[in-house]
Design a protein around this motif. Sequence first.
Motif, PDB file in Angstrom:
ATOM      1  N   UNK A 165     -10.863  22.298  14.293  1.00  0.00           N
ATOM      2  CA  UNK A 165      -9.553  20.842  14.321  1.00  0.00           C
ATOM      3  C   UNK A 165      -9.423  20.676  15.114  1.00  0.00           C
ATOM      4  N   UNK A 166      -9.842  19.695  15.749  1.00  0.00           N
ATOM      5  CA  UNK A 166      -9.825  18.706  16.915  1.00  0.00           C
ATOM      6  C   UNK A 166      -8.718  16.794  16.284  1.00  0.00           C
ATOM      7  N   UNK A 167      -8.631  16.689  17.452  1.00  0.00           N
ATOM      8  CA  UNK A 167      -7.624  15.673  17.024  1.00  0.00           C
ATOM      9  C   UNK A 167      -8.626  14.744  17.798  1.00  0.00           C
ATOM     10  N   UNK A 168      -9.205  13.735  17.336  1.00  0.00           N
ATOM     11  CA  UNK A 168     -10.157  12.535  17.546  1.00  0.00           C
ATOM     12  C   UNK A 168      -9.492  11.611  19.187  1.00  0.00           C
ATOM     13  N   UNK A 198       0.745  21.890  16.811  1.00  0.00           N
ATOM     14  CA  UNK A 198      -0.687  22.287  16.758  1.00  0.00           C
ATOM     15  C   UNK A 198      -1.021  21.408  18.037  1.00  0.00           C
ATOM     16  N   UNK A 201     -14.565  12.763  17.771  1.00  0.00           N
ATOM     17  CA  UNK A 201     -14.251  14.454  18.402  1.00  0.00           C
ATOM     18  C   UNK A 201     -14.840  15.480  17.993  1.00  0.00           C
ATOM     19  N   UNK A 231     -12.478  16.788  10.295  1.00  0.00           N
ATOM     20  CA  UNK A 231     -11.210  15.641  11.227  1.00  0.00           C
ATOM     21  C   UNK A 231     -11.758  14.449  10.695  1.00  0.00           C
TER      22      UNK A 231
END
Lengths: 113, 114
Positions: free
Chosen positions: B99-102, A55, B94, A100
Amino acid sequence: KAGVTQTPRYLIKTRGQQVTLSCSPISGHRSVSWYQQTPGQGLQFLFEYFSETQRNKGNFPGRFSGRQFSNSRSEMNVSTLELGDSALYLCASTPTGPYNEQFFGPGTRLTVL
Amino acid sequence: AQSVTQLDSQVPVFEEAPVELRCNYSSSVSVYLFWYVQYPNQGLQLLLKYLSGSTLVKGINGFEAEFNKSQTSFHLRKPSVHISDTAEYFCAVSPSGGSYIPTFGRGTSLIVHP
């Protein structure tokens, strides 16, 4: 619940070899991310897998690859190892949802000679 | 895109003294903020997180952090440190709502002396 597990914990390889690292996320977590940690560069994001699909991807060469299985377990592979690949490789799993927060495994310490 | 700056690479302090580890971030959107701790030969462990609401966030092991939106900071504090707090501390940010990657800072090494 059991935490994130990574195998092996320590690995020594020589230049030119390839290596496969494994990560089992927390039960129910479908997202798995991989990071490379070195003293000079800090924590660098490699890639993220969600439901067997990549992703997100960081800025690493194609020698670094990964995959995720239907049970959410993930593997990362590094081909043609270089001395600079020596690092702690961390895996993190994230529960479904918007917050997250990441749960990290203990890491695999890779040494390339 | 987001960025995180941890202003001190190393913070030495004596046991029972207070400590502040500084973190500034940059983002054009609303964010979630995190502090993680890494003990030697271990992975990262979440200390605390700011999602919304009260700007003062309390975490584990007596740590707290304050979110300051105007100064885009999220400094970590502890009123009295112990030898066992010696570790690497990472600030992360983030974007909220997805839904994000920090994005992680470079880390601050807290060294507690007896």
